[in-house]
Write a protein that holds these residues in place. Structure first.
Motif, PDB file in Angstrom:
ATOM      1  N   ALA A   1      -2.385  -0.652  -5.739  1.00 48.03           N
ATOM      2  CA  ALA A   1      -3.805  -0.506  -5.412  1.00 48.03           C
ATOM      3  C   ALA A   1      -4.258  -1.312  -6.334  1.00 48.03           C
ATOM      4  O   ALA A   1      -3.798  -2.051  -7.507  1.00 48.03           O
ATOM      5  N   VAL A   2      -5.341  -2.030  -6.091  1.00 41.66           N
ATOM      6  CA  VAL A   2      -6.811  -3.139  -6.838  1.00 41.66           C
ATOM      7  C   VAL A   2      -7.864  -2.397  -7.607  1.00 41.66           C
ATOM      8  O   VAL A   2      -8.587  -1.491  -6.338  1.00 41.66           O
ATOM      9  N   VAL A   3      -8.383  -2.368  -8.011  1.00 36.37           N
ATOM     10  CA  VAL A   3      -9.542  -1.779  -9.094  1.00 36.37           C
ATOM     11  C   VAL A   3     -10.233  -3.155  -9.200  1.00 36.37           C
ATOM     12  O   VAL A   3     -10.381  -4.244 -10.076  1.00 36.37           O
TER      13      VAL A   3
ATOM     14  N   PHE B   1     -14.187   2.259  -8.403  1.00 33.38           N
ATOM     15  CA  PHE B   1     -13.766   1.379  -7.063  1.00 33.38           C
ATOM     16  C   PHE B   1     -12.982   0.580  -6.827  1.00 33.38           C
ATOM     17  O   PHE B   1     -12.457   0.272  -8.181  1.00 33.38           O
ATOM     18  N   ALA B   2     -12.147   0.678  -5.747  1.00 36.52           N
ATOM     19  CA  ALA B   2     -10.876   0.269  -6.001  1.00 36.52           C
ATOM     20  C   ALA B   2     -10.372   0.713  -5.006  1.00 36.52           C
ATOM     21  O   ALA B   2     -10.974   0.558  -3.679  1.00 36.52           O
ATOM     22  N   GLY B   3      -8.772  -0.164  -4.519  1.00 43.44           N
ATOM     23  CA  GLY B   3      -9.038   0.064  -3.207  1.00 43.44           C
ATOM     24  C   GLY B   3      -6.994  -0.116  -2.784  1.00 43.44           C
ATOM     25  O   GLY B   3      -6.719  -1.017  -3.592  1.00 43.44           O
ATOM     26  N   SER B   4      -6.585   0.077  -1.935  1.00 46.07           N
ATOM     27  CA  SER B   4      -4.942   0.267  -0.796  1.00 46.07           C
ATOM     28  C   SER B   4      -4.925  -0.356  -0.032  1.00 46.07           C
ATOM     29  O   SER B   4      -5.530   0.057   1.119  1.00 46.07           O
ATOM     30  N   HIS B   5      -4.480  -2.083   0.938  1.00 46.86           N
ATOM     31  CA  HIS B   5      -4.588  -1.972   1.447  1.00 46.86           C
ATOM     32  C   HIS B   5      -3.317  -1.071   2.566  1.00 46.86           C
ATOM     33  O   HIS B   5      -2.205  -1.241   2.161  1.00 46.86           O
ATOM     34  N   ASN B   6      -4.090  -0.879   3.568  1.00 46.78           N
ATOM     35  CA  ASN B   6      -3.045   0.197   3.958  1.00 46.78           C
ATOM     36  C   ASN B   6      -1.585   0.038   4.830  1.00 46.78           C
ATOM     37  O   ASN B   6      -0.263   0.247   5.240  1.00 46.78           O
ATOM     38  N   LEU B   7      -1.328  -1.456   4.975  1.00 48.12           N
ATOM     39  CA  LEU B   7      -0.634  -1.762   5.495  1.00 48.12           C
ATOM     40  C   LEU B   7       0.572  -2.606   4.630  1.00 48.12           C
ATOM     41  O   LEU B   7       1.241  -3.390   4.830  1.00 48.12           O
ATOM     42  N   ALA B   8      -0.319  -2.796   3.125  1.00 47.42           N
ATOM     43  CA  ALA B   8       0.946  -3.249   2.500  1.00 47.42           C
ATOM     44  C   ALA B   8       1.827  -2.969   1.921  1.00 47.42           C
ATOM     45  O   ALA B   8       2.560  -1.435   2.574  1.00 47.42           O
TER      46      ALA B   8
ATOM     47  N   TYR C   1      -8.479  -0.944   5.081  1.00 46.15           N
ATOM     48  CA  TYR C   1      -7.760  -1.439   6.684  1.00 46.15           C
ATOM     49  C   TYR C   1      -7.287  -3.308   5.806  1.00 46.15           C
ATOM     50  O   TYR C   1      -7.392  -3.307   6.985  1.00 46.15           O
ATOM     51  N   LYS C   2      -8.208  -3.771   5.133  1.00 53.44           N
ATOM     52  CA  LYS C   2      -7.810  -4.643   4.020  1.00 53.44           C
ATOM     53  C   LYS C   2      -7.247  -5.058   3.122  1.00 53.44           C
ATOM     54  O   LYS C   2      -8.069  -4.076   2.191  1.00 53.44           O
ATOM     55  N   PRO C   3      -7.045  -6.300   2.597  1.00 55.67           N
ATOM     56  CA  PRO C   3      -6.903  -6.161   1.109  1.00 55.67           C
ATOM     57  C   PRO C   3      -8.682  -6.608   0.164  1.00 55.67           C
ATOM     58  O   PRO C   3      -9.638  -7.174   1.044  1.00 55.67           O
ATOM     59  N   ALA C   4      -8.945  -5.722  -0.183  1.00 59.10           N
ATOM     60  CA  ALA C   4      -9.941  -6.072  -1.312  1.00 59.10           C
ATOM     61  C   ALA C   4     -11.355  -5.240   0.161  1.00 59.10           C
ATOM     62  O   ALA C   4     -11.730  -5.955  -0.162  1.00 59.10           O
TER      63      ALA C   4
END
Length: 867
Positions: free
Chosen positions: A576-578, A503-510, A539-542
């Motif tokens: 990325a954040v995990v 489970f991870a994410g990257s904000h597309n506008l970072a 679409y947003k952080p976290a």
């Protein structure tokens, strides 16, 4: 989760009283605010399978958000089983508070009434479809048009001085009804059920302008839903009105949405109150409020609403251990005496629980019941999910009218469903689909190197505006220029092939993500077997999705590392954040089973428990024209091996996603399934067809699939080949659209005439600036013509970046031999056809097209015999 009693504190008890029925199942909790962007986003299959009764959306040609135009989503929503479209008339305007033009309150109201008049005129052109429209003249008037702010009527709240609002309500109501006497009007649509709503209802009654449906928002808690509905019903009785239908047309917070264990608490309160309700719109349009992924995939929340929507019969009393207390064990349950089934959907608390069914009628269930228990897990806002996992399947005795399931290891973020049926028919018990699973939090892992950050806390009961996150925290550091390594020390119980679900994410506008799109990291197991993973964009952080891979592990301890550099594979680009790593051991048999007696029955189909040869506790008996519908998961677009198990003679037809495939065969048949959710329906064509179950197994490579690179097509006008690192071969076609002169033409070959799937690998990162907290990505479209025939417009949802490629499949008819596929695009005008959106909310362009894969939907008739 283990179906055994746990050590430690006494388990919670959820009591389902089958002897106390509380009325027909309503199904109103699955409504959606801005959940539909347009026809195909999300797909009609995904919309239908969520069983949404209502959708609230913007006025046609409104500028509040891209997509969601009321009269464009209306036909496909109704075709997918929807009931009502609530039209937020103020969402014609930009901004929130609404920026309605005019120098004075009188001028602003006059302009708004003109907008309403045009909307009604447009609805009147729809014929019978207009009966599905509900007008909402004002939205949250105390914070907008009749509040204290700059954009209000006179900067005085209607709660203090209501005369202007009441006069405006009467003017809007009479304008709508004078134009269409059959129209329905909803209001007051306040932020909450204010005490002053009483004054509104008194005025409306006295002036004969009562709303047809009473609406307000519950951005509160599930407990307050029950309280406020009861308070409103008391108010109706005091005033001598109604009872009127109620729609809570915005409910739940960011922290709740996407999390099955939290949403079941809202569902239980709404269903108990027998009202309609629409999920609140905090994020992007067109994904059923963080239920749908891409165009045709589902996350855990969608599967929760799918289970909820398939409840039938009457609801029954559910006694929770902590009534009206959110973040505790709650549930909703039904008894269908005709099916001889009881269903309960529950969740909201971790640990141990006893699920106790009381009032189990021996005339309905006998002395032994068959219990099927499944788990609906949280898979993140943008993380796709397979169908719910079977945890327990077997028979239990009924003692003194009671059946108890003693459960341990419940996950507070999951929801669960149990189905009781008559037992004793010889059905074999099925093993759990997940043999072992452990979660490893990123904040508990070992990090070496630079750039580390522990982020949070994220969403919680005290911070419901933030996103749910496993453990409340997540870890950053794997980014461009980093030498960081995040190491998870895991221990597994046996040798086997394990799923690693990251489970991870990257904000597309970072800043570090804008250049390349998906962040790449490098995984190794015990320092070996390097592989590159691309982590999901959001679409947003976290905002969480997941990236999955499989590894072979021996019993014992292992170290799984995620690194920003790999000596063999390269370096990370992005940021990325995990959140966590799930390690999962599944059953070896990858065949998915769907029992007909638990499926959606229609047109006279019924459940029977009189067939001892059945695989489960019952079967579906179809008369001529009767149907059984299965909601089926496929991991990817492509071939699957599909078997309809029937008992005895009888004939039927099979359809997949509305495409008629042919007659039901005895044995496995290769069929094309779309990645995500598929609607598979069997229709009886004889006097009696007994359907036992549906089996979905992996591809056997029997349907020929041919991929065609877009850059090998004929490009005209501004269409051009452009480099994209994550496109197939590093190249794709951009610049299609802005008029028919800018086109891509591909020549493809079909072995035979008939229906084929075009699986289009594409990207779409178009996102104009937003005026509020909602990101506003735009769906691009392609007008696809086959062999010069009239083009079909296909919407492509955002992929969050032009270097992030997804698949979308479109069925078409091809002729034998060569076929020409032409892709063009142009901006869609407004409803009247003479104006266009001035804020870039209707794209004129096709997505970036990487490749097109052509696959028959089914084998040729001569090849359709099962193996």
């Amino acid at each position: 989760m283990d179906a055994v009693a746990a050590e430690g504190p006494a388990p919670e008890k959820l009591t389902i009283d089958l002897g106390t029925e509380t009325g027909p199942f309503h199904g109103g909790a699955s409504g959606t605010l801005y959940g539909l962007y347009g026809d195909g986003v999300p797909s009609r299959t995904v919309v239908e399978g969520m069983y949404s009764r209502t959708v609230t959306t913007k006025a046609q040609d409104g500028t509040q958000h891209p997509g969601g135009d009321a009269l464009e989503i209306l036909p496909p929503f109704v075709a997918a089983g929807g009931k009502d479209v609530y039209v937020y008339l103020p969402d014609f305007y930009r901004g929130f508070p609404y920026e309605w033009p005019g120098a004075t309150g009188e001028e602003r109201l006059a302009g708004h009434l003109e907008v309403i008049r045009r909307q009604v005129e447009q609805v009147l052109t729809l014929g019978e479809l207009k009966s599905h429209v509900v007008y909402v003249p004002f939205n949250e008037p105390e914070g907008n048009m009749f509040g204290e702010g700059e954009w209000s009527y006179d900067q005085v709240s209607w709660r203090t001085r209501p005369d202007h609002y009441f006069a405006a309500w009467e003017a809007a109501y009479r304008l709508i009804r004078d134009s269409d006497p059959d129209a329905r009007v909803a209001g007051p649509n306040t932020c909450i059920l204010y005490p002053e709503v009483r004054d509104f209802l008194e005025f409306a009654k006295a002036h004969d302008v009562l709303p047809d449906i009473v609406t307000w928002h519950e951005l509160s808690s599930p407990a307050e839903v029950r309280t406020n509905i009861a308070k409103y019903r008391d108010l109706e009785r005091e005033l001598g009105i109604g009872p009127l239908p109620v729609n809570i047309n915005e409910y739940a917070h960011n922290y709740h949405v996407s999390v099955p264990g939290q949403m079941i608490q809202w569902i239980a309160a709404i269903e108990e109150s027998k009202v309609d309700a629409d999920l609140a719109y905090w994020n992007i349009a067109g994904n059923l409020n963080d239920s749908a992924v891409e165009a045709n995939k589902a996350n855990g929340q969608w599967w929760l609403y799918n289970a909820y929507g398939q409840l039938t019969g009457n609801t029954v009393r559910v006694l929770a251990p902590h009534p009206d207390a959110q973040y505790t064990l709650q549930g909703v349950a039904t008894l269908d005496r005709d099916k001889r089934q009881a269903r309960a959907v529950f969740g909201g608390a971790g640990g141990a629980a006893d699920i106790v069914f009381e009032g189990v009628d021996a005339e309905v269930f006998g002395t032994v019941v068959h219990a099927r228990l499944v788990e609906i897990t949280w898979t993140g806002q943008v993380g796709s999910s397979a169908q719910p996992s079977r945890l327990q399947d077997g028979e239990l005795p009924v003692g003194n009218g009671k059946v108890t399931l003693s459960l341990a290891g419940l996950d507070e973020m999951s929801a669960y469903q149990v189905i009781l049926s008559p037992g004793g028919n010889g059905a074999a018990s099925l093993p759990p689909e997940v043999r072992w699973r452990r979660t490893y939090e990123a904040e508990d892992a070992t990090y070496t190197g630079g750039g580390y950050s522990k982020n949070g806390p994220e969403g919680s009961p005290s911070a419901v505006d933030r996103f749910a996150t496993s453990g409340g925290y997540h870890v950053g550091g794997l980014r461009t220029g980093s030498d960081g390594v995040l190491a998870f020390d895991v221990e597994v119980p046996q040798d086997g092939i394990y799923d690693l679900v990251l489970f991870a994410g990257s904000h597309n506008l970072a800043d570090l993500v804008r250049e390349q799109g998906p962040t790449n990291v490098f995984l190794r197991v015990d320092g070996e077997d390097p592989r590159e993973l691309r982590l999901p964009l959001g679409y947003k952080p976290a905002v969480w999705g997941h990236t999955d891979t499989r590894v072979e592990l021996t019993a014992g301890r292992h170290r799984i590392t995620l690194a920003a550099q790999d000596r063999d594979l390269g370096v990370t680009k992005g940021d990325a954040v995990v959140d966590k790593l799930d390690v999962v051991l599944r059953e070896k048999d990858e065949t998915a089973l769907y029992d007909a007696e638990f499926a959606d029955l229609g047109d006279g189909a019924r459940v029977s428990h009189a067939h001892r040869g059945a695989s489960g506790p019952g079967v579906a008996v179809l008369p001529r024209g009767g149907t059984v519908t299965f909601w089926v998961y496929a991991a990817d677009d492509g071939e699957a091996s599909v078997t309809v198990d029937v008992l005895g003679p009888g004939e039927g037809l099979l359809s997949v996603n509305g495409e008629e495939i042919g007659r039901v065969e005895r044995g496995a048949v290769p069929l094309f399934l779309a990645g995500g959710v598929n609607k598979v329906t069997v229709t009886g064509t004889s006097d009696r067809l007994i359907v036992d179950r549906l089996r979905i197994a992996p591809s056997r490579g029997l349907l020929p699939a041919t991929a065609y690179a877009a850059e090998e097509g004929l490009l005209t006008g501004a269409a051009r080949v452009t480099g994209y690192p994550y496109a197939t071969g590093g190249k794709a076609v951009d610049g299609v659209g802005g008029g028919p002169a800018n086109a891509l033409a591909l020549t493809v070959t079909a072995d035979r005439a008939g229906r084929h799937a075009l699986t289009i690998r594409y990207s779409n990162g178009e996102q104009p600036p937003s005026t509020h907290y909602n990101p506003d990505p735009v769906c691009r479209h392609a007008d696809i013509s086959v062999n010069g025939a009239p083009a079909r417009r296909v919407l492509f949802p955002t992929t969050f970046h032009f270097n992030n490629f997804w698949n979308l499949s479109v069925p078409v008819t091809l002729r034998p031999g060569l076929n020409t596929l032409t892709f063009t695009a142009d901006e869609l005008p407004d409803f009247a056809g003479d104006t266009r959106n001035e804020f870039g909310q209707r794209s004129a362009h096709a997505p970036v097209i990487d490749q097109v894969t052509v696959t028959p939907l089914a084998p040729a008739e001569a090849d359709a015999r099962p193996l």
